[in-house]
Design a protein around this motif. Structure first.
Motif, PDB file in Angstrom:
ATOM      1  N   VAL A   1      12.762  -1.334 -83.974  1.00  0.00           N
ATOM      2  CA  VAL A   1      12.908  -0.086 -83.216  1.00  0.00           C
ATOM      3  C   VAL A   1      11.974   0.985 -83.784  1.00  0.00           C
ATOM      4  O   VAL A   1      11.305   1.701 -83.031  1.00  0.00           O
TER       5      VAL A   1
ATOM      6  N   LEU B   1       8.605   0.412 -82.504  1.00  0.00           N
ATOM      7  CA  LEU B   1       8.437   0.641 -81.058  1.00  0.00           C
ATOM      8  C   LEU B   1       8.557   2.102 -80.664  1.00  0.00           C
ATOM      9  O   LEU B   1       8.077   2.500 -79.594  1.00  0.00           O
TER      10      LEU B   1
ATOM     11  N   MET C   1       7.742   4.276 -77.173  1.00  0.00           N
ATOM     12  CA  MET C   1       8.862   4.763 -76.350  1.00  0.00           C
ATOM     13  C   MET C   1       8.756   6.265 -76.128  1.00  0.00           C
ATOM     14  O   MET C   1       8.988   6.761 -75.023  1.00  0.00           O
TER      15      MET C   1
ATOM     16  N   HIS D   1       1.684  -5.996 -75.291  1.00  0.00           N
ATOM     17  CA  HIS D   1       2.999  -5.672 -75.839  1.00  0.00           C
ATOM     18  C   HIS D   1       3.832  -6.945 -76.016  1.00  0.00           C
ATOM     19  O   HIS D   1       4.438  -7.168 -77.070  1.00  0.00           O
TER      20      HIS D   1
ATOM     21  N   VAL E   1      13.010  -7.894 -74.416  1.00  0.00           N
ATOM     22  CA  VAL E   1      12.756  -6.651 -75.156  1.00  0.00           C
ATOM     23  C   VAL E   1      12.127  -5.616 -74.227  1.00  0.00           C
ATOM     24  O   VAL E   1      12.493  -4.432 -74.237  1.00  0.00           O
ATOM     25  N   GLN E   2      11.202  -6.066 -73.397  1.00  0.00           N
ATOM     26  CA  GLN E   2      10.588  -5.153 -72.428  1.00  0.00           C
ATOM     27  C   GLN E   2      11.614  -4.638 -71.431  1.00  0.00           C
ATOM     28  O   GLN E   2      11.673  -3.437 -71.144  1.00  0.00           O
TER      29      GLN E   2
ATOM     30  N   SER F   1      13.768  -2.143 -73.081  1.00  0.00           N
ATOM     31  CA  SER F   1      13.002  -0.920 -73.372  1.00  0.00           C
ATOM     32  C   SER F   1      12.932  -0.034 -72.132  1.00  0.00           C
ATOM     33  O   SER F   1      13.171   1.177 -72.189  1.00  0.00           O
TER      34      SER F   1
ATOM     35  N   ILE G   1      14.596   3.654 -71.568  1.00  0.00           N
ATOM     36  CA  ILE G   1      13.784   4.794 -71.132  1.00  0.00           C
ATOM     37  C   ILE G   1      14.332   5.385 -69.839  1.00  0.00           C
ATOM     38  O   ILE G   1      14.434   6.601 -69.688  1.00  0.00           O
TER      39      ILE G   1
ATOM     40  N   ARG H   1      16.686   6.135 -79.278  1.00  0.00           N
ATOM     41  CA  ARG H   1      16.636   5.209 -80.422  1.00  0.00           C
ATOM     42  C   ARG H   1      17.931   4.425 -80.559  1.00  0.00           C
ATOM     43  O   ARG H   1      17.915   3.202 -80.705  1.00  0.00           O
TER      44      ARG H   1
ATOM     45  N   LEU I   1      18.306   1.849 -77.730  1.00  0.00           N
ATOM     46  CA  LEU I   1      17.415   0.693 -77.883  1.00  0.00           C
ATOM     47  C   LEU I   1      17.934  -0.222 -78.993  1.00  0.00           C
ATOM     48  O   LEU I   1      17.910  -1.455 -78.854  1.00  0.00           O
TER      49      LEU I   1
ATOM     50  N   LEU J   1      18.825  -4.105 -78.364  1.00  0.00           N
ATOM     51  CA  LEU J   1      18.068  -5.173 -79.025  1.00  0.00           C
ATOM     52  C   LEU J   1      18.954  -5.989 -79.970  1.00  0.00           C
ATOM     53  O   LEU J   1      18.754  -7.196 -80.119  1.00  0.00           O
TER      54      LEU J   1
END
Lengths: 192, 192
Positions: free
Chosen positions: B87, B90, B94, B129, B155-156, B159, B163, B177, B180, B184
């Motif tokens: 995280v 990433l 993000m 990515h 993961v995408q 994400s 978002i 944060r 995510l 994950l």
DNA sequence: ACTAAAAAATGACCGCGGTCAATATTAAAT
DNA sequence: ATTTAATATTGACCGCGGTCATTTTTTAGT
């Protein structure tokens, strides 16, 4: 004090919605032009924007209504007891969301409340969708280590991902149904 | 036969990109107007569209370059060995993706090849990515029952979901944060 | 150098979403 | 019935993305 809504207001609004639906039925969502809608409805352009804050608001309402109807069908069925049944139940919704690129983009844009104060029709359907899926997961033979709400959020995330890849030039060799099955199996029935 | 590209062409293109970047730096992405860009660059409006098929194509290039730079940083680090480290790695990406609603919408719209024949800069970064994340997952202490490519797709998906909820009026009590991390952990370290 | 063809730049113009001051209609108050 | 205020409708107008026939500049052949 607040006055009652005039009959005329409802009539005009109905004329606009009917005209818009006619355009969509014959030419699709993306082809809709506000000028054509008001011409068909027999009102001035300004009237449209007195009833809808913008073109997206009309689309939000019409597409939201379609999704709601699809969710009615989905909610009326008995809870699926496996991934295959779940995918079967979700497919009508998935197919509608992929009917046009324009529709998908608009749904994504309105899926959250889109930073507006009031929550719109499409955003509301996403809430409903979460509830329906949560209910499925409650008694079903799926992973039990997480809350059904979190699992339902994952189902939404993977649904969006699967739909996105439909419009992606790279990954279109695998069908929407197969990809969603793959994702939901990995998400709801992990075997680490 | 095909002629070589003129110096003038590259100069004009550079002037347009520089002007656009200036506007973005001072006023943000959403505020960018083609008319302002061409005025700043000192060229005619038509020239812009001789260099970019549309406004989105310019944005695709500029935003794609930004994401690429962020991915350079991410790829330069050593592979994270837990969710928290992942995280952390990433988050810069993000944060950029959530800097403006307009930016997020544009990224989503271009994340797939968007039904166009040629794959654009942003779509390319999504491929990169996926590779970066796949590489992380290869040796890491994460679930081993699925291919790293499929895990990276997840993961995408999460994400994007995290978002999306940033821009959603309903679910903004929990930070990007934290959300995510939650997603994950559930995806990469299931304990059923 | 001169010329012809290819490439690049130009700006008037169009389509379409959205605005707003002016006008028309409706409903309540007297 | 008349006045008055709230509400609904109108259409000329604007902003801005995108087009295209015309003009200007560059390149290659002689």
């Amino acid at each position: 004090m607040a006055r009652a809504i005039q009959k005329r207001t409802l009539q005009t609004r109905a004329k606009l919605v009917k005209a818009a639906q006619t355009v969509i039925d014959t030419q699709g969502y993306e082809a809709l032009r506000v000028e054509q809608v008001v011409q068909l409805a027999g009102v001035a352009k300004g009237t449209f924007f007195a009833h809808f804050s913008d073109k997206d608001a009309l689309m939000d309402q019409l597409i939201g209504a379609r999704i709601d109807a699809l969710l009615d069908d989905i909610a009326a069925q008995t809870s699926p007891q496996d991934i295959s049944g779940m995918v079967d139940a979700l497919m009508p919704l998935m197919n509608f969301m992929t009917c046009e690129r324009y529709v998908f983009d608009l749904i994504i844009r309105h899926s959250g409340a889109a930073a507006r104060e009031e929550i719109g029709p499409i955003a509301t359907t996403f809430g409903r969708h979460g509830e329906v899926v949560s209910h499925w997961l409650e008694g079903g033979p799926f992973r039990q280590d997480l809350s059904v709400e979190l699992l339902a959020e994952g189902v939404q995330a993977f649904s969006i991902q699967a739909i996105s890849l439909v419009f992606c030039a790279l990954h279109n060799e695998i069908s929407l149904r197969d990809r969603l099955t793959l994702y939901l199996t990995a998400w709801l029935l992990p075997k680490p």
